[in-house]
Write a protein that holds these residues in place. Structure first.
Motif, PDB file in Angstrom:
ATOM      1  N   ASP A  30     -26.685  53.518 -45.819  1.00  0.00           N
ATOM      2  CA  ASP A  30     -25.979  52.291 -46.181  1.00  0.00           C
ATOM      3  C   ASP A  30     -24.753  52.122 -45.266  1.00  0.00           C
ATOM      4  O   ASP A  30     -23.902  53.005 -45.211  1.00  0.00           O
ATOM      5  N   PRO A  31     -24.677  50.993 -44.547  1.00  0.00           N
ATOM      6  CA  PRO A  31     -23.548  50.797 -43.633  1.00  0.00           C
ATOM      7  C   PRO A  31     -22.191  50.955 -44.326  1.00  0.00           C
ATOM      8  O   PRO A  31     -21.239  51.447 -43.723  1.00  0.00           O
ATOM      9  N   LEU A  32     -22.128  50.567 -45.583  1.00  0.00           N
ATOM     10  CA  LEU A  32     -20.837  50.665 -46.282  1.00  0.00           C
ATOM     11  C   LEU A  32     -20.446  52.125 -46.520  1.00  0.00           C
ATOM     12  O   LEU A  32     -19.272  52.470 -46.556  1.00  0.00           O
ATOM     13  N   LYS A  33     -21.453  52.991 -46.665  1.00  0.00           N
ATOM     14  CA  LYS A  33     -21.162  54.423 -46.819  1.00  0.00           C
ATOM     15  C   LYS A  33     -20.599  54.966 -45.505  1.00  0.00           C
ATOM     16  O   LYS A  33     -19.754  55.851 -45.486  1.00  0.00           O
ATOM     17  N   ILE A  34     -21.106  54.430 -44.398  1.00  0.00           N
ATOM     18  CA  ILE A  34     -20.607  54.872 -43.088  1.00  0.00           C
ATOM     19  C   ILE A  34     -19.139  54.458 -42.945  1.00  0.00           C
ATOM     20  O   ILE A  34     -18.294  55.242 -42.506  1.00  0.00           O
ATOM     21  N   PHE A  35     -18.826  53.241 -43.387  1.00  0.00           N
ATOM     22  CA  PHE A  35     -17.423  52.818 -43.393  1.00  0.00           C
ATOM     23  C   PHE A  35     -16.580  53.778 -44.243  1.00  0.00           C
ATOM     24  O   PHE A  35     -15.465  54.127 -43.898  1.00  0.00           O
ATOM     25  N   GLY A  36     -17.167  54.190 -45.363  1.00  0.00           N
ATOM     26  CA  GLY A  36     -16.459  55.104 -46.274  1.00  0.00           C
ATOM     27  C   GLY A  36     -16.114  56.409 -45.575  1.00  0.00           C
ATOM     28  O   GLY A  36     -14.996  56.924 -45.693  1.00  0.00           O
ATOM     29  N   ALA A  37     -17.090  56.928 -44.808  1.00  0.00           N
ATOM     30  CA  ALA A  37     -16.848  58.185 -44.081  1.00  0.00           C
ATOM     31  C   ALA A  37     -15.760  57.976 -43.029  1.00  0.00           C
ATOM     32  O   ALA A  37     -14.887  58.833 -42.839  1.00  0.00           O
ATOM     33  N   CYS A  38     -15.796  56.817 -42.372  1.00  0.00           N
ATOM     34  CA  CYS A  38     -14.768  56.514 -41.359  1.00  0.00           C
ATOM     35  C   CYS A  38     -13.394  56.478 -42.013  1.00  0.00           C
ATOM     36  O   CYS A  38     -12.406  56.973 -41.470  1.00  0.00           O
ATOM     37  N   ARG A  39     -13.348  55.904 -43.186  1.00  0.00           N
ATOM     38  CA  ARG A  39     -12.073  55.795 -43.893  1.00  0.00           C
ATOM     39  C   ARG A  39     -11.534  57.192 -44.211  1.00  0.00           C
ATOM     40  O   ARG A  39     -10.349  57.466 -44.038  1.00  0.00           O
ATOM     41  N   ASP A  40     -12.440  58.074 -44.674  1.00  0.00           N
ATOM     42  CA  ASP A  40     -12.028  59.450 -44.983  1.00  0.00           C
ATOM     43  C   ASP A  40     -11.476  60.121 -43.725  1.00  0.00           C
ATOM     44  O   ASP A  40     -10.481  60.847 -43.770  1.00  0.00           O
ATOM     45  N   ALA A  41     -12.153  59.851 -42.602  1.00  0.00           N
ATOM     46  CA  ALA A  41     -11.688  60.450 -41.340  1.00  0.00           C
ATOM     47  C   ALA A  41     -10.289  59.938 -40.992  1.00  0.00           C
ATOM     48  O   ALA A  41      -9.409  60.714 -40.592  1.00  0.00           O
ATOM     49  N   MET A  42     -10.068  58.636 -41.164  1.00  0.00           N
ATOM     50  CA  MET A  42      -8.760  58.047 -40.841  1.00  0.00           C
ATOM     51  C   MET A  42      -7.667  58.628 -41.737  1.00  0.00           C
ATOM     52  O   MET A  42      -6.525  58.789 -41.333  1.00  0.00           O
ATOM     53  N   GLU A  43      -8.067  58.929 -42.963  1.00  0.00           N
ATOM     54  CA  GLU A  43      -7.134  59.518 -43.926  1.00  0.00           C
ATOM     55  C   GLU A  43      -6.645  60.884 -43.402  1.00  0.00           C
ATOM     56  O   GLU A  43      -5.459  61.186 -43.412  1.00  0.00           O
ATOM     57  N   VAL A  44      -7.616  61.680 -42.923  1.00  0.00           N
ATOM     58  CA  VAL A  44      -7.271  62.997 -42.383  1.00  0.00           C
ATOM     59  C   VAL A  44      -6.384  62.846 -41.141  1.00  0.00           C
ATOM     60  O   VAL A  44      -5.366  63.528 -40.993  1.00  0.00           O
ATOM     61  N   VAL A  45      -6.776  61.901 -40.268  1.00  0.00           N
ATOM     62  CA  VAL A  45      -5.990  61.673 -39.043  1.00  0.00           C
ATOM     63  C   VAL A  45      -4.557  61.279 -39.425  1.00  0.00           C
ATOM     64  O   VAL A  45      -3.576  61.810 -38.874  1.00  0.00           O
ATOM     65  N   GLY A  46      -4.436  60.384 -40.405  1.00  0.00           N
ATOM     66  CA  GLY A  46      -3.115  59.930 -40.852  1.00  0.00           C
ATOM     67  C   GLY A  46      -2.265  61.078 -41.374  1.00  0.00           C
ATOM     68  O   GLY A  46      -1.076  61.189 -41.061  1.00  0.00           O
ATOM     69  N   LYS A  47      -2.901  61.955 -42.162  1.00  0.00           N
ATOM     70  CA  LYS A  47      -2.164  63.107 -42.732  1.00  0.00           C
ATOM     71  C   LYS A  47      -1.688  64.039 -41.620  1.00  0.00           C
ATOM     72  O   LYS A  47      -0.567  64.544 -41.656  1.00  0.00           O
ATOM     73  N   ARG A  48      -2.569  64.259 -40.644  1.00  0.00           N
ATOM     74  CA  ARG A  48      -2.179  65.164 -39.538  1.00  0.00           C
ATOM     75  C   ARG A  48      -1.047  64.563 -38.717  1.00  0.00           C
ATOM     76  O   ARG A  48      -0.183  65.267 -38.223  1.00  0.00           O
ATOM     77  N   PHE A  49      -1.082  63.234 -38.591  1.00  0.00           N
ATOM     78  CA  PHE A  49      -0.014  62.539 -37.863  1.00  0.00           C
ATOM     79  C   PHE A  49       1.309  62.731 -38.616  1.00  0.00           C
ATOM     80  O   PHE A  49       2.339  63.041 -38.021  1.00  0.00           O
ATOM     81  N   GLU A  50       1.221  62.605 -39.930  1.00  0.00           N
ATOM     82  CA  GLU A  50       2.407  62.755 -40.779  1.00  0.00           C
ATOM     83  C   GLU A  50       3.011  64.158 -40.638  1.00  0.00           C
ATOM     84  O   GLU A  50       4.221  64.329 -40.615  1.00  0.00           O
ATOM     85  N   LYS A  51       2.106  65.156 -40.541  1.00  0.00           N
ATOM     86  CA  LYS A  51       2.567  66.555 -40.431  1.00  0.00           C
ATOM     87  C   LYS A  51       3.019  66.907 -39.024  1.00  0.00           C
ATOM     88  O   LYS A  51       3.453  68.032 -38.773  1.00  0.00           O
ATOM     89  N   GLY A  52       2.847  65.990 -38.082  1.00  0.00           N
ATOM     90  CA  GLY A  52       3.255  66.258 -36.703  1.00  0.00           C
ATOM     91  C   GLY A  52       2.217  67.044 -35.917  1.00  0.00           C
ATOM     92  O   GLY A  52       2.505  67.572 -34.842  1.00  0.00           O
ATOM     93  N   GLU A  53       0.970  67.087 -36.454  1.00  0.00           N
ATOM     94  CA  GLU A  53      -0.092  67.798 -35.719  1.00  0.00           C
ATOM     95  C   GLU A  53      -0.813  66.854 -34.758  1.00  0.00           C
ATOM     96  O   GLU A  53      -1.378  67.268 -33.769  1.00  0.00           O
ATOM     97  N   PHE A  54      -0.834  65.568 -35.125  1.00  0.00           N
ATOM     98  CA  PHE A  54      -1.404  64.525 -34.266  1.00  0.00           C
ATOM     99  C   PHE A  54      -0.294  63.574 -33.845  1.00  0.00           C
ATOM    100  O   PHE A  54       0.712  63.437 -34.557  1.00  0.00           O
ATOM    101  N   PHE A  55      -0.525  62.877 -32.734  1.00  0.00           N
ATOM    102  CA  PHE A  55       0.477  61.930 -32.237  1.00  0.00           C
ATOM    103  C   PHE A  55      -0.174  60.553 -32.040  1.00  0.00           C
ATOM    104  O   PHE A  55      -1.336  60.363 -32.378  1.00  0.00           O
ATOM    105  N   LEU A  56       0.580  59.630 -31.481  1.00  0.00           N
ATOM    106  CA  LEU A  56       0.059  58.265 -31.323  1.00  0.00           C
ATOM    107  C   LEU A  56      -1.304  58.178 -30.638  1.00  0.00           C
ATOM    108  O   LEU A  56      -2.160  57.413 -31.070  1.00  0.00           O
ATOM    109  N   PRO A  57      -1.538  58.958 -29.556  1.00  0.00           N
ATOM    110  CA  PRO A  57      -2.860  58.851 -28.912  1.00  0.00           C
ATOM    111  C   PRO A  57      -4.009  59.124 -29.882  1.00  0.00           C
ATOM    112  O   PRO A  57      -5.048  58.458 -29.807  1.00  0.00           O
TER     113      PRO A  57
END
Ligand code: B12
Length: 211
Positions: A30-57
């Motif tokens: 289901d394409p919407l499930k794929i969006f859901g997985a992408c959202r989960d990934a963005m959530e992780v990326v956002g958290k790592r950015f917050e912790k200073g493990e990821f940066f703008l790139p």
């Protein structure tokens, strides 16, 4: 398989992420499930950015991956979804000071494929422009998107300006985006908060009459 997609996105493996998304679609996911997985990934990326493990790139790269995956999914949604919103007009904008548009674009896409006539005003949109566009386009629904804390004030300012212009009675206002919740809805004076793009479709459908 969805976890593999999340891992590839969080691991910044662009080609792998796109190819996993394509494979999932080929296998009938289901394409919407794929969006859901992408959202989960963005959530992780956002958290790592917050912790200073990821940066703008990394933020930019994750955004780019999601944009590409959306492009692949888009035509499939057009085929799949039955039109429900004929005749309904919706204005969507990312509010002043905020340039996040991936979530907004998914909302625009879902409204579009569901038959709504959508005017997308883009990012960093000042309240004045939204008011002017309401006068010209005459939508029944206005959707405000924002991902930054500062978007809360921009949303409130926009709702207030719509009210001051005497246009509030004719339209329903929905808000959404990463940090938005029911509390912010009350603060901004909007009619509803939508947690995702399907919610934006459901709200618009309810307000415009469910045709
Ligand atoms: C990608 C990203 C970026 C990209 C954006 C690319 C783009 N074109 O949009 C770039 C790199 C440009 C970026 C920049 C910045 N970012 Co940024 N970004 C993100 C990230 C990782 C993902 C956001 C996203 O696109 N998510 C994917 C979508 C699909 O999310 P979604 O919520 O599922 O979307 C659904 C709903 O929100 C809903 N929805 C959305 N809009 C609407 C509207 C309506 C009406 C309705 C009903 C529903 C609805 O429907 C969507 C689809 O289902 C988030 C972290 C996060 N988890 O949110 C940080 C995040 C939002 N960013 C953050 C920050 C700090 C910034 C910067 C200030 C960084 C900097 N130092 O410059 C700048 C801000 C620039 C600006 N003025 O706006 C912070 C915000 C913190 C805060 N409290 O304000 C976050 C939360 C990261 C973090 N944890 O620190 N960012």
């Amino acid at each position: 398989m969805s976890q593999e997609l999340i891992d590839a996105m969080v691991g910044m493996k662009e080609e792998e992420a796109i190819s996993i998304a394509k494979d999932l679609l080929d296998k009938g996911e289901d394409p919407l499930k794929i969006f859901g997985a992408c959202r989960d990934a963005m959530e992780v990326v956002g958290k790592r950015f917050e912790k200073g493990e990821f940066f703008l790139p990394e933020l930019m790269m994750s955004g780019e991956m999601l944009r590409q995956i959306s492009e692949i999914i888009k035509p499939l949604l057009k085929e799949d979804i039955q039109s429900v919103g004929d005749g309904g007009k919706v204005i969507i904008a990312t509010v002043k000071g905020d340039i996040h548009d991936i979530g907004k674009d998914i909302v625009v896409l879902m409204l579009d494929v569901n038959g709504f006539d959508v005017l997308d005003l883009g990012i960093d949109v000042p309240p004045e422009k939204i008011v002017e566009s309401i006068k010209d386009f005459k939508p029944q629904v206005v959707g405000l998107s924002g991902f930054l804390t500062l978007a809360f004030d921009s949303m409130k300012e926009t709702v207030d300006m719509i009210e001051d212009a005497g246009l509030r009675g004719n339209i329903k206002i929905m808000i959404g985006g990463g940090q938005i919740d029911e509390e912010i809805r009350k603060y901004a004076g909007a009619d509803a908060y939508g947690k995702d793009a399907m919610e934006a479709v459901r709200l618009s459908k309810d307000w415009i009459g469910g045709n």
